[in-house]
Design an enzyme around this catalytic site. Structure first.
Site, PDB file in Angstrom:
ATOM      1  N   ASP A  87      51.297  42.121  73.173  1.00 52.49           N
ATOM      2  CA  ASP A  87      50.948  42.932  74.350  1.00 52.49           C
ATOM      3  C   ASP A  87      49.741  42.382  75.116  1.00 52.49           C
ATOM      4  OD1 ASP A  87      52.958  44.838  74.352  1.00 52.49           O
ATOM      5  OD2 ASP A  87      51.845  46.289  73.136  1.00 52.49           O
ATOM      6  N   ARG A 112      46.945  46.503  68.690  1.00 49.30           N
ATOM      7  CA  ARG A 112      46.341  45.940  69.900  1.00 49.30           C
ATOM      8  C   ARG A 112      44.825  45.736  69.777  1.00 49.30           C
ATOM      9  NH1 ARG A 112      48.224  47.741  75.683  1.00 49.30           N
ATOM     10  NH2 ARG A 112      47.481  45.631  76.016  1.00 49.30           N
ATOM     11  N   ARG A 162      45.759  57.837  75.489  1.00 49.70           N
ATOM     12  CA  ARG A 162      45.017  56.694  74.945  1.00 49.70           C
ATOM     13  C   ARG A 162      43.497  56.878  75.085  1.00 49.70           C
ATOM     14  NH1 ARG A 162      48.711  52.121  74.773  1.00 49.70           N
ATOM     15  NH2 ARG A 162      50.729  53.010  74.258  1.00 49.70           N
ATOM     16  N   HIS A 191      49.503  55.738  80.449  1.00 50.09           N
ATOM     17  CA  HIS A 191      48.260  55.197  81.015  1.00 50.09           C
ATOM     18  C   HIS A 191      48.177  55.684  82.463  1.00 50.09           C
ATOM     19  CE1 HIS A 191      47.883  51.374  78.282  1.00 50.09           C
ATOM     20  NE2 HIS A 191      46.928  52.231  77.963  1.00 50.09           N
ATOM     21  N   CYS A 297      49.646  46.440  85.071  1.00 51.41           N
ATOM     22  CA  CYS A 297      49.348  46.215  83.653  1.00 51.41           C
ATOM     23  C   CYS A 297      48.998  44.757  83.381  1.00 51.41           C
ATOM     24  CB  CYS A 297      50.543  46.581  82.784  1.00 51.41           C
ATOM     25  SG  CYS A 297      50.958  48.311  82.813  1.00 51.41           S
TER      26      CYS A 297
HETATM   27  N1  ARG Z   1      52.964  47.980  75.231  1.00 50.37           N
HETATM   28  C1  ARG Z   1      51.707  48.247  75.856  1.00 50.37           C
HETATM   29  C2  ARG Z   1      51.109  49.522  75.288  1.00 50.37           C
HETATM   30  O1  ARG Z   1      51.814  50.442  75.027  1.00 50.37           O
HETATM   31  C3  ARG Z   1      51.839  48.315  77.327  1.00 50.37           C
HETATM   32  C4  ARG Z   1      50.564  48.395  78.083  1.00 50.37           C
HETATM   33  C5  ARG Z   1      50.736  48.522  79.552  1.00 50.37           C
HETATM   34  N2  ARG Z   1      49.526  48.403  80.234  1.00 50.37           N
HETATM   35  C6  ARG Z   1      49.064  49.213  81.202  1.00 50.37           C
HETATM   36  N3  ARG Z   1      47.989  48.880  81.828  1.00 50.37           N
HETATM   37  N4  ARG Z   1      49.667  50.337  81.475  1.00 50.37           N
HETATM   38  O2  ARG Z   1      49.928  49.638  75.104  1.00 50.37           O
END
Ligand code: ARG
Length: 312
Positions: A87, A112, A162, A191, A297
């Site tokens: 990612d 991550r 998040r 997000h 992203c």
């Molecule tokens: N697979 C990543 C996650 O779930 C995707 C992140 C996407 N990034 C963003 N800026 N929305 O964290």
């Protein structure tokens, strides 16, 4: 309204570059090529480990996005992708940089977490060259520009999935800016940058002559009623995107004030942007959509110290 531009030789009607009345400002962007991109874990509803990913195609599509930025005068720096961090292509999550002050991310999921270290290392070693004057290590959980979007006046700060509320306060202190907390409710829009795009940043001081408010687009269904009320009051002229556009991540866009880079699938957004004088630049990021990300992203904006900004 009459178009005063004379017809081009060959009979086509020219569109004067200034016909939209919108001005692009050159941006400094950080990206990470998806050479190690894959979907091997699922931390958002877009990710399905049983759906195959074409990494080669992801790279080609990513290169097209990078070229689209460069063709419009933007500077793109690249951070080295690390094996085992599929990612890491989603550079927006690595940090948030406003007025030369950077705050590195502290990721929610263990998969991550090492990315935060990698982006921080890049900022530490090259930041000074790019007008970054301070670099903070986050104590609270924040996923960079994924949830923290600068509108030129205030940091729009997402929470619910998040980034935490405590992180909003930390970002305000580290970046020396005000924050506006917005609560997300739909797991597809986990997000803030999947639900809201800043199209033009505020300039001047609110209420004074010549000041311009920021313009944004958002999907109302992604927010709590209270946060939606906050958005409607602060941005009465915002574009309210349809669910169809949001569901192809059409709000995951990057704007330079004139060109808006976004998925070519968000046709309603393209029309709404054109109506307001923006120039939509459509790109196909079908592979990266499988990870739950699109244009924004993949893009971290590096905003240099304010003195540089004023001088520019
Ligand atoms: N697979 C990543 C996650 O779930 C995707 C992140 C996407 N990034 C963003 N800026 N929305 O964290």
């Amino acid at each position: 309204m009459t178009l005063l531009t004379p017809p081009l030789p060959g009979g086509d009607t020219a569109i004067a570059p200034q016909s939209t009345g919108r001005t692009a400002t050159p941006r400094h962007l950080l990206m990470c090529p998806p050479v190690h991109f894959d979907v091997v874990y699922a931390i958002n509803p877009w990710m399905d480990v049983s759906v195959p990913v074409d990494t080669g195609l992801a790279v080609v599509q990513w290169q097209a996005l990078k070229a689209a930025y460069e063709a419009r005068g933007h500077t793109v720096d690249v951070v080295r992708p690390e094996p085992g961090l599929p990612d890491m292509v989603y550079a927006a999550n690595g940090a948030v940089v406003v007025g030369g002050r950077a705050l590195a991310a502290r990721f929610t999921y263990p998969e991550r977490q090492p990315e935060g270290v990698a982006y921080e290392a890049w900022l530490r070693t090259t930041g000074a060259r790019h007008g970054i004057v301070s670099l903070g290590q986050a104590v609270e959980r924040n996923e960079g520009e994924g949830d923290l979007l600068w509108d030129g006046e205030v940091l729009l700060a997402g929470t619910g999935f998040r980034t935490t509320r405590e992180a909003h306060a930390e970002a305000a202190a580290r970046l020396d800016v005000g924050v506006l907390t917005l609560e997300l409710v739909d797991p597809r829009f986990y997000h803030l940058d999947t639900a809201l795009a800043v199209l033009s940043t505020a300039s001047g001081t609110r209420g004074t002559e010549g000041a311009a408010a920021a313009e944004i687009a958002y999907f109302p269904g992604a927010f709590t009623p209270a946060s939606l009320a906050v958005l409607r009051e602060r941005y009465p002229d915002a574009i309210e995107a349809s669910e169809d556009d949001a569901a192809v991540l059409g709000l995951n866009a990057v704007s330079d004030g004139r060109h808006v880079f976004l998925t070519d699938r968000a046709t309603g957004m393209h029309a709404a942007l054109r109506e307001r004088g923006f120039e939509p630049v459509g790109v196909d990021l079908s592979e990266l959509l499988k990870g739950g990300g699109s244009v924004k992203c993949c893009t971290l904006e590096l905003r240099p110290a304010r003195t540089t900004e004023v001088a520019a």
